[in-house]
Write a protein that holds these residues in place. Structure first.
Motif, mmCIF file in Angstrom:
data_model
loop_
_atom_site.group_PDB
_atom_site.id
_atom_site.type_symbol
_atom_site.label_atom_id
_atom_site.label_comp_id
_atom_site.label_asym_id
_atom_site.label_seq_id
_atom_site.Cartn_x
_atom_site.Cartn_y
_atom_site.Cartn_z
ATOM 1 N N PRO A 124 15.304 -66.422 24.600
ATOM 2 C CA PRO A 124 14.303 -66.527 25.406
ATOM 3 C C PRO A 124 14.643 -67.471 26.802
ATOM 4 N N GLN A 125 15.278 -68.662 26.205
ATOM 5 C CA GLN A 125 15.390 -69.831 27.235
ATOM 6 C C GLN A 125 16.683 -69.449 28.336
ATOM 7 N N ALA A 126 17.483 -68.413 27.851
ATOM 8 C CA ALA A 126 18.790 -68.163 28.683
ATOM 9 C C ALA A 126 18.341 -67.103 29.702
ATOM 10 N N ARG A 127 19.115 -67.182 30.826
ATOM 11 C CA ARG A 127 18.867 -65.935 31.986
ATOM 12 C C ARG A 127 20.069 -65.061 31.798
ATOM 13 N N PHE A 128 19.645 -63.655 32.056
ATOM 14 C CA PHE A 128 20.615 -62.655 32.203
ATOM 15 C C PHE A 128 20.513 -61.878 33.453
ATOM 16 N N LEU A 129 21.860 -61.329 33.562
ATOM 17 C CA LEU A 129 21.741 -60.340 34.740
ATOM 18 C C LEU A 129 22.666 -58.933 34.192
ATOM 19 N N LEU A 130 21.942 -58.018 34.087
ATOM 20 C CA LEU A 130 22.544 -56.713 33.563
ATOM 21 C C LEU A 130 22.610 -55.787 34.811
ATOM 22 N N ILE A 131 23.986 -55.435 35.182
ATOM 23 C CA ILE A 131 24.101 -54.558 36.161
ATOM 24 C C ILE A 131 24.252 -53.041 35.647
ATOM 25 N N ASP A 132 23.861 -52.286 36.176
ATOM 26 C CA ASP A 132 23.960 -50.844 36.360
ATOM 27 C C ASP A 132 23.050 -50.079 35.166
ATOM 28 N N SER A 133 22.056 -50.904 34.785
ATOM 29 C CA SER A 133 21.360 -50.398 33.764
ATOM 30 C C SER A 133 19.895 -51.154 33.742
ATOM 31 N N GLN A 134 19.079 -50.328 33.171
ATOM 32 C CA GLN A 134 17.741 -51.191 32.804
ATOM 33 C C GLN A 134 17.545 -51.572 31.282
ATOM 34 N N LEU A 171 12.089 -57.740 30.417
ATOM 35 C CA LEU A 171 12.069 -58.833 29.675
ATOM 36 C C LEU A 171 12.074 -59.976 30.784
ATOM 37 N N PRO A 172 11.123 -61.149 30.530
ATOM 38 C CA PRO A 172 11.123 -62.203 31.594
ATOM 39 C C PRO A 172 12.268 -62.884 31.853
ATOM 40 N N ASN A 173 13.337 -62.850 31.196
ATOM 41 C CA ASN A 173 14.596 -63.450 31.428
ATOM 42 C C ASN A 173 15.914 -62.679 31.816
ATOM 43 N N VAL A 174 15.295 -61.358 32.298
ATOM 44 C CA VAL A 174 16.590 -60.515 32.571
ATOM 45 C C VAL A 174 16.519 -59.926 34.055
ATOM 46 N N ARG A 175 17.393 -60.186 34.818
ATOM 47 C CA ARG A 175 17.351 -59.276 35.979
ATOM 48 C C ARG A 175 18.244 -58.051 36.022
ATOM 49 N N THR A 176 17.681 -56.868 36.102
ATOM 50 C CA THR A 176 18.458 -55.575 36.013
ATOM 51 C C THR A 176 18.482 -55.062 37.502
ATOM 52 N N VAL A 177 19.841 -54.449 37.615
ATOM 53 C CA VAL A 177 20.281 -53.901 38.869
ATOM 54 C C VAL A 177 20.755 -52.483 38.574
#
Lengths: 514, 381, 397
Positions: C156-166, C177-183
């Motif tokens: 939970p402390q790490a940050r993520f970026l997920l591309i092309d999907s929720q 999720l509080p630590n994932v940006r989705t695009v």
């Protein structure tokens, strides 16, 4: 040891297996390399590092086990490795012409276009000889060539050998059949335990004298063992094993035991079956075997003996005919049923049919009997029971080395056969089908196998003995059927034994009555 | 003991040799510090497989050990199962090139049972595993039946069935009828996610992906070994593989043994698929690209087709391949673990040729051959 | 004895190695450093690319461009990073992004890229990056959606970026999720433009579409494309031929279906089929060599360089910009776990520069640009699902 071979000579080398004859010949053929000493050809010292060198020097070898490609034709086998070519492609017609010419020159009757797997063993052997001659062999080494031949074929081979010698070729014949050696050789070298113990001319010796030279100490060893294990080993076995008549006042073998006819174990009429190539191999065979008798099946190789043995052991389906085998039908018999009814089998092709060479000796002893005690307990292998039984059998049959965990292929051919015979007899079969049980075995082993077969007969086992070696059949069997092209062409009881007449029947002459 | 060592030695030496060769290759691809990078890359690989002990000693959380170990164990489990699949078939004399296809079918079956069947936990996992084993066995059974009834060589049929499996599963079922459904507009790769009841329990909780699949693989290896070495039917199977004619003559039902071994091979490969789906993926992914089925061939050969040897080889390469991905941190290509495995296979397979060549070399050649002459002399041997 | 010495030597070596690593950028999880505190040190940003790997001329390369070249100012050459020149950056920018060129400043980040060999490598690779102190960990492609979900939940402390999907839960529902940006991208909008151009270019009034696996994502390409063709050439929209190959990695399959489409008269073919699409381009190239006037439309990256004569244009997905933006937000301390959906307006998708010549090119491009502006301004809603296609009507420009 030291041995000279003269040009245009027919030299026979006799000795037990393991006496070193094969090693010696393999040195000449470049398969083995001598630790010390040298080989000279025409007075010049040469080093033979491969069979290729030997062939280049004009030394050809016909092995006991043929080195032929079964699916190729005679001509193709003969020219293999030096094929005639035309524009880079194999010139088949020319190969056939060349091979036909070679055959004619040396007086062989062979069809160069025939596929080798359709030929009899006798003919295959001729292909081997032609192959060596075709490559320009001046010295021809034949390793136990008559082991599988009929008397007629053996006679023909003798003529071929004499013919080659007459054309200036040298023939080295390795054999332990003293009678034929005496008849054909110019000179006889006797080997024992890696040494040359005598060089004699046939006119100066006799079969008995040769046998004594050959066997030497090993005779004492064999009989000594038999005495130690409390078994009655006929002292004549050795003589008989080298092809000599036992107690032969009139040249006729003495009658064996087991003259008390027992229950009928096998009764069959009109048996028919196909061979591997799909052609009829058995064309109506009537057969009966009773308890406590050895029934010999004689014939030239490829006349249905093998198929008959396979029918009796459930390995080959019947296409017609019927029979009763140990209380059950012969039709639809499976190998497992045959075993369950009490049929034992010592097949001809040991490495293919009888044993799995990569498995250990004890595993091979268990093979086929592995489902019950002492080899298994329930679904599990009984390692202790198996080991104990294996050790007992190895000791009792004098298998060397008596090491149950060795892979079977580490044993010599004779010891492998002892393992097979031990296994089959240990199962106390009611009917034992043995095919060529002594092919390639040394004298001691042959004597032992024969003794064991007699012993089984004495205990009431019915034995069907298929052998291409007529002398072996005559020595052991109480009755003989002669097979020719899948039919019984002759039946003889011991009183009626006549080698020449049997030979004629083996070649197709009919008999007035069954 | 001596005999076993002798049998294992070629494989061990081949693996060592391939490690050295790859080390050298990595070093050569660098302009500077080649050997240092290669050594560092090997260490990364090692720590990625057996746990990052230096970091742990420096006080990092225990997960730096458990995570890599879990990954290595999972790869080892998959390789063990597919390796066993190939080895079992080999024992009966059949060459199962089709473990990949059988694994695909098994994975799909596990995914379907896991997602579309509702069962309590104690039953769900066995049911999914059973489904995978049956699917794999059935797929292998096709090749077995073709062999027994039609004489089709199993190498040909299993290779072709691999492609059929890919087309059937990856290119149709998983993207068609069995595709997981998501909210409008969202894309899911693969089938629906399995129920939690069918997930293989993780042995170390959240600190590692190590799960029951590893235990399953170990049990499978030991069971297969015990079966082959200790039971009557295992003995019959080996006898069929080493000499089918002799086995037939001995009354062994050759076809039944061969059929059973092939089905077992398929079941093992199918279980590999199940371990993948139930253990880590949670669904049949869009494509099951990882060629564990083909790796199984290499593992079986390096493991000398001995079930325990297969286990050992799988464990070793599991460690290597779990850790291999870390070599990328040093900009070493991700494929070196496969290269090591491939080279080891090459060395194992080439051993006989190798030995033959050495033997020939050791026999010095002799010059001219004298013309054919009818007299030979062998003095004093 | 000797053995023990070697073990000791080995241990010493290891310590040396790990120490060394401490000093170099990707600092360990054992020393978690806040981004702002150590501003001098570049922040590690991890990227896990899917099994397609580096060098796919498409989706993965776009993300790599955004991270390595634009965000870090580095070029990847022979297994090493070298500093990139401003010229390198400029050359990598498509024409319609020229305006933002000045804003693409190298950021103090250190890219750490892991390629994956198999599906089940995604989770350990993401975890490895997190363990190695990656401040932002990027999962490129919807294939990584599950892996990002489980990694984000475990870290939970790490940050993520997920591309092309929720992020989707087990039932396929969107999960925040509080630590994932989705695009996500509005592929239909970009496809709409290339469809409009295809409708203007086709002479046979037959155009084709080749999709990979028939998932909603790829369907958006088709629907937008159909809408575009319908806008500029309604009669061609009726006869539009659409085929799905069922894979993203089978060039031969793409080539085969494209040849079939060409034989049926299609003279513009749009692909959204990954590597299968390379086969589509090949088929078009071969047809052109045989004298047919056929064009292909590329996807994701500008694929013009694959076959300059045969590529009419490409439908771009600017994952590069997305990656750059996320890295910039991270450096600025503004990274938030948002759900972004990027269309033409946000420069998330675009039509690539048209580099081939055809009669009436200038006029056609004008018309397409007019359509683009209507979409950007919100006047025109491009449908994204097949159901909305029937009711879609747009006045021809």
């Amino acid at each position: 040891m030291s041995l000279d071979i003269g040009a245009g000579e027919l030299l026979a080398v006799v000795g037990e297996n393991g006496a070193g004859k094969s090693s010696l010949m393999n040195v000449l053929y470049g398969l083995y390399h001598p630790d010390s000493g040298e080989v000279s050809v025409d007075g010049r010292s040469v080093r033979l590092k491969s069979p290729g060198d030997a062939i280049a020097l004009g030394i050809g070898m016909v092995h006991q086990h043929f080195m032929l490609v079964p699916t190729l034709t005679v001509a193709e086998n003969v020219v293999l490795g030096r094929e005639p070519t035309r524009r880079g492609l194999f010139d088949w017609e020319r190969a056939v012409r060349e091979v036909a010419a070679t055959c004619e020159r040396f007086g062989f009757v062979l069809d160069p276009r025939a596929r080798v797997d359709t030929l009899t063993v006798g003919s295959q052997q001729k292909v081997e000889i032609v192959k060596a001659l075709h490559r320009g062999a001046q010295v021809l080494i034949l390793d136990e060539p008559t082991a599988v031949l009929t008397p007629q074929e053996a006679d023909e081979l003798a003529r071929v050998m004499r013919g080659l010698v007459a054309q200036g070729r040298t023939v080295v014949l390795i054999s332990h059949k003293l009678k034929e050696v005496l008849g054909v050789a110019d000179r006889i070298a006797v080997m024992r335990r890696g040494r040359l113990v005598a060089e004699v001319r046939p006119s100066e010796t006799s079969a008995t004298a040769l046998a004594a030279l050959m066997v030497g100490e090993s005779q004492r060893a064999v009989t000594g063992h038999a005495a130690a294990s409390g078994e009655k080993l006929p002292s004549d076995a050795l003589m008989e094993a080298v092809g000599l008549p036992v107690r032969g006042d009139d040249g006729r073998p003495a009658p064996g035991g087991g003259e008390k006819p027992g229950d009928v174990l096998l009764e069959a009429t009109g048996l028919q079956a196909r061979g591997d190539n799909g052609c009829p191999a058995l064309r109506g065979v009537d057969l009966a075997v009773r308890e406590g008798e050895i029934v010999g099946i004689a014939g030239v190789d490829g006349n249905g003996q093998r198929e008959l043995a396979e029918v009796l052991t459930g390995l080959r389906p019947l296409t017609a005919g019927r029979g009763t085998l140990l209380g059950g039908a012969l039709t639809g018999l499976t190998p497992a049923q045959a075993r369950a009814r009490g049929v034992g089998h010592v097949p001809e092709d040991r490495l293919r049919r009888a044993v799995v060479k990569a498995l250990s000796v004890e595993e091979n002893i268990a093979l086929g009997r592995h489902t019950g005690p002492p080899f298994a307990r329930g679904l599990w292998i009984d390692f202790a029971g198996r080991r104990e039984r294996a050790q007992t059998l190895l000791a009792s049959y004098d298998v060397r080395p008596p090491e149950p965990t060795l892979p079977l292929q580490a044993l010599s051919g004779g010891n492998q056969q002892k393992v097979v015979v031990a296994r089959e007899l240990d199962a106390r079969p009611r009917l034992l089908v043995v095919v060529q049980p002594t092919r390639g075995l040394d004298i001691g082993a042959v004597a032992q196998v024969h003794a064991r077969l007699r012993e089984a007969r004495a205990q009431g086992t019915g034995v069907v003995l298929v052998s291409l070696d007529l002398e072996e059949v005559l020595a052991l069997a109480d009755r003989v059927y002669v097979l020719f092209e899948g039919r019984v062409t002759g039946q003889f009881t011991r009183a009626e034994y006549d080698e020449r007449e049997m030979g004629r029947r083996m070649l197709g002459a009919e008999q007035a009555h069954g | 003991m001596g005999e076993r060592t002798r049998q294992a030695l070629p494989s061990v030496l081949s693996v060592l040799l391939s490690l050295v060769v790859c080390w050298q290759l990595i070093a050569l691809t660098r302009d500077t510090d080649g050997t240092a990078v290669a050594t560092a890359a090997y260490l990364e690989m090692l720590w990625g497989g057996i746990g990052d002990w230096p970091r742990f000693i420096e006080g990092a959380a225990v997960t730096v050990l458990t995570r890599p170990l879990g990954e290595a164990a999972m790869k080892a489990a998959l390789l063990t199962l597919t390796g066993l699949s190939v080895a079992v078939a080999f024992k009966v004399g059949l060459f199962n090139i089709g473990a990949q296809g059988q694994m695909l079918l098994g994975a799909l079956a596990a995914a379907v049972v896991g997602a579309h069947v509702t069962l309590p936990g104690v039953l769900h996992i066995p049911a999914a595993l059973l489904g995978a084993a049956v699917a794999g066995a059935a797929w292998a059974g096709i090749a077995g039946a073709l062999k027994l009834y039609r004489g089709v060589h199993e190498v040909i049929s299993t290779i072709m069935l691999n492609w059929v499996a890919v087309r059937l599963v990856d290119n149709w079922l998983v993207v068609g009828p069995l595709r997981g459904v998501a909210e409008a507009g969202a894309s899911i790769s693969g089938t629906a996610e399995i129920h939690p009841t069918s997930q293989l329990p993780r042995l170390l909780g959240d600190s590692s992906r190590l799960n029951l699949g590893f235990i399953l693989a170990v049990v499978a290896a030991v069971t297969v070994w015990a079966w082959l070495a200790r039971t009557r039917s295992g003995f019959e199977t080996r006898a069929v593989g080493l000499g089918d004619e002799a086995a037939r003559a001995a009354g062994i039902p050759v076809a039944r043994r061969a059929g059973f071994a092939m089905a077992l091979a398929g079941a093992l490969a199918g279980l590999a698929g199940a371990v993948l789906v139930l253990g880590t993926e949670g669904r049949y992914p869009g494509t099951l690209g990882a060629p564990y089925g083909f790796d199984g061939i290499a593992i079986a050969l390096i493991g000398n087709n001995h079930p325990l040897g297969v286990g050992a080889a799988a464990l070793f390469f599991g460690v290597l391949r779990a850790g291999g991905t870390r070599m990328q941190l040093l900009d070493v290509h991700k494929s070196f673990p496969e290269l090591i495995q491939g080279l080891a296979l090459l060395f194992v397979a080439g051993r006989l040729i190798w030995l033959a060549a050495l033997r020939r070399r050791s026999t010095p050649t002799v010059a001219t051959a004298a013309p054919p002459a009818p007299a030979a002399q062998v003095p004093h041997a | 004895m000797t053995l023990r010495l070697q073990v000791l030597a080995l241990t010493a070596l290891l310590c040396a190695c790990s120490k060394q690593k401490e000093e170099t950028p990707p600092s360990g999880a054992s020393a978690p450093a806040s981004a702002q505190q150590e501003a001098k040190k570049p922040l590690p940003v991890g990227l896990v690319i899917d099994v397609g790997g580096r060098g796919d001329h498409s989706f993965n390369d776009a993300a790599l461009r955004g991270l390595e070249l634009w965000a870090a100012g580095k070029r990847y050459e022979g297994g090493k990073y070298v500093d990139a020149t401003p010229d390198d950056v400029r050359k990598s920018l498509p024409g319609h992004l020229a305006s933002i060129a000045s804003t693409l400043q190298p950021l103090p980040i250190q890219p750490v890229v892991l390629q994956s060999k198999a599906q089940e490598d995604y989770v350990p690779n993401l975890q490895l990056l997190v363990d190695r102190g990656s401040q932002l960990t990027i999962g490129n492609g919807y294939l990584l959606a599950n892996a990002v979900r489980s990694s984000a939940q475990e870290n939970p402390q790490a940050r993520f970026l997920l591309i092309d999907s929720q992020v989707l839960d087990a039932q396929g529902k969107t999960l925040r999720l509080p630590n994932v940006r989705t695009v996500l991208f509005k592929e239909h909008e970009g496809s709409f433009l290339v469809g409009a151009l295809a409708g203007l270019v086709t002479k046979t009034n037959k155009v084709g579409f080749v999709g990979g696996i028939e998932v909603p994502l790829i369907q958006r390409f088709e629907v937008g494309y159909r809408a575009g063709v319908k806008t500029t050439k309604p009669e061609a929209a009726q006869a539009l031929m659409s085929v799905y190959t069922g894979s993203f990695n089978d060039m031969a399959a793409g080539k085969q279906v494209a040849q079939d489409l060409i034989a049926k008269g299609a003279d513009v073919i749009f692909h959204a089929a990954g590597s299968d699409g390379i086969g589509v381009i090949q088929a078009v190239k071969e047809a052109r060599a045989a004298g047919k006037s056929v064009y292909a439309i590329g996807v994701d990256s500008d694929q013009s360089h694959v076959a300059p004569e045969a590529i009419l244009t490409s439908m771009l997905k600017h994952t590069d910009l997305v990656v750059y933006q996320a890295a910039k937000d991270l450096v600025d301390g503004k990274f938030t776990a948002t759900e972004q959906v990027l269309g033409l307006k946000e420069n998330g998708v675009a039509m690539a520069e048209v580099r081939v010549d055809f009669p009436g090119k200038a006029e056609a491009l004008q018309k397409v640009e007019a359509l683009r502006q209507r979409v950007v301004s919100g006047q025109l809603q491009v449908p994204s699902v097949p159901a909305d296609l029937a009711t879609f009507q747009a006045a021809a420009p």
